[in-house]
Write a protein that holds these residues in place. Structure first.
Motif, PDB file in Angstrom:
ATOM      1  N   ASN A  80      -2.239  -2.681   4.611  1.00  0.00           N
ATOM      2  CA  ASN A  80      -1.188  -1.691   4.323  1.00  0.00           C
ATOM      3  C   ASN A  80      -1.449  -1.002   2.989  1.00  0.00           C
ATOM      4  O   ASN A  80      -2.133  -1.543   2.143  1.00  0.00           O
ATOM      5  N   CYS A 134       6.520  -7.303   3.425  1.00  0.00           N
ATOM      6  CA  CYS A 134       6.433  -5.916   2.948  1.00  0.00           C
ATOM      7  C   CYS A 134       7.804  -5.269   3.075  1.00  0.00           C
ATOM      8  O   CYS A 134       8.499  -5.495   4.068  1.00  0.00           O
ATOM      9  N   VAL A 135       8.170  -4.439   2.109  1.00  0.00           N
ATOM     10  CA  VAL A 135       9.469  -3.747   2.162  1.00  0.00           C
ATOM     11  C   VAL A 135       9.589  -2.846   3.383  1.00  0.00           C
ATOM     12  O   VAL A 135      10.675  -2.443   3.745  1.00  0.00           O
ATOM     13  N   GLY A 225       5.470  -7.646  -1.144  1.00  0.00           N
ATOM     14  CA  GLY A 225       4.086  -7.211  -0.991  1.00  0.00           C
ATOM     15  C   GLY A 225       3.595  -6.195  -1.999  1.00  0.00           C
ATOM     16  O   GLY A 225       2.439  -6.258  -2.423  1.00  0.00           O
ATOM     17  N   TYR A 226       4.448  -5.250  -2.392  1.00  0.00           N
ATOM     18  CA  TYR A 226       3.938  -4.188  -3.265  1.00  0.00           C
ATOM     19  C   TYR A 226       3.531  -4.701  -4.637  1.00  0.00           C
ATOM     20  O   TYR A 226       2.792  -4.032  -5.366  1.00  0.00           O
TER      21      TYR A 226
HETATM   22 MO   LIG Z   1       4.335  -3.265   1.168  1.00  0.00          MO
END
Ligand SMILES: [Mo]
Ligand SMILES: Nc1nc2c(c(=O)[nH]1)N[C@H]1C(S)=C(S)[C@@H](COP(=O)(O)O)O[C@H]1N2
Length: 263
Positions: A80, A134-135, A225-226
């Motif tokens: 991603n 992940c958002v 995740g970011y």
């Molecule tokens: Mo993400």
């Protein structure tokens, strides 16, 4: 043509973040949101530090994120964000399968250092099977192998005034009219020294793939995740986040995401 599509998709993703966070109107809303004078930003910054403080009160500094069993790894880590950086410096490293790569450790340390991949692989390794959230609304369980960031920090001897570890990355993100900016991230020293915070060079028993951040990416298992910077070029110890990007501690944070992405 394909390049245009990719850039445009990235721009739309970024615009989508702004749009999904607060109601916006008109085309100038995007720039308005980015400006540091925006009242919305102020509000979010306050909410942000509140979340951080509450989480820090509730979570034991060493509490571990859940770990899973090998049978729970059902697929490869879903790529991603950036999945194939195109910068010249990165392409040169990639061409030699990262033989010339060096992780630099700079900033507020007594001994600025750099490590080759072999040097990192020869340090004590940690392997953990964890879930990446992940958002964007997906999760993925994968097995990660790397060296604890704490070990690197100990070798470099962090100065007492350091408060943050900043991750500088090889990839850039296209912000439409604002141009391309490098991806970067940051964490505090509590998360940096957490036992599950590793600089990973392996995933699911293979060398880390390019799509997942080769040659080196960080795992910060109690955050979203970011926060987990891929394509790490160097880490820098700092006392404030103001000098980096727009000063909010990360690429997505500069666009309004929370700096402490606790899960
Ligand atoms: Mo993400
Ligand atoms: N350098 C860099 N790191 C990054 C990103 C990115 O675009 N560039 N995307 C982030 C986001 S939003 C997620 S969900 C994860 C994706 O990691 P993966 O591709 O291994 O699943 O990386 C994070 N780290």
């Amino acid at each position: 043509m394909s390049r245009f599509i990719v850039n445009r998709r990235k721009f739309l993703t970024v615009a989508g973040v702004a749009a999904s966070t607060i109601p916006l109107s008109g085309c100038d809303a995007f720039d308005g949101f980015l400006s540091s004078q925006s009242p919305v930003r102020d509000f979010m910054a306050k909410a942000n530090s509140l979340t951080y403080r509450v989480q820090r009160m509730l979570i034991d500094a060493d509490a571990l994120a859940p770990e899973f069993s090998a049978s729970e790894v059902r697929q490869g880590q879903r790529p991603n964000g950036s999945t194939d950086p195109t910068g010249e410096d990165y392409l040169a490293l990639k061409e030699k399968t990262f033989a010339d790569y060096r992780l630099t450790v700079t900033g507020l340390v007594e001994k600025p250092l750099s490590f080759s991949l072999d040097e990192l692989r020869n340090m004590p390794a940690r392997t953990q099977i964890t879930r990446h959230d992940c958002v964007e609304g997906w999760s993925c369980i994968a097995k990660w192998t790397g060296v604890q960031l704490a070990k690197i920090l100990d070798e470099a001897k962090v100065k007492p005034e350091a408060r943050f570890v900043v991750f500088h990355c090889y990839d850039t993100m296209n912000l439409g009219l604002s141009g391309a900016v490098p991806y970067y991230e940051s964490i505090d020293l509590i998360d940096a020294r957490h036992p599950q915070t590793i600089l990973a060079y392996g995933c699911n028993d293979e060398a880390l793939r390019i799509a997942n951040g080769a040659p080196l990416r960080v795992r910060i298992e109690r955050q979203l995740g970011y926060k987990m910077a891929k394509y790490i070029k160097g880490i820098e110890l700092a006392s404030t986040l103001a000098p980096f990007g727009s000063g909010k501690g990360g690429f997505w944070e500069d666009l309004g995401y929370e700096w402490y992405g606790g899960i």
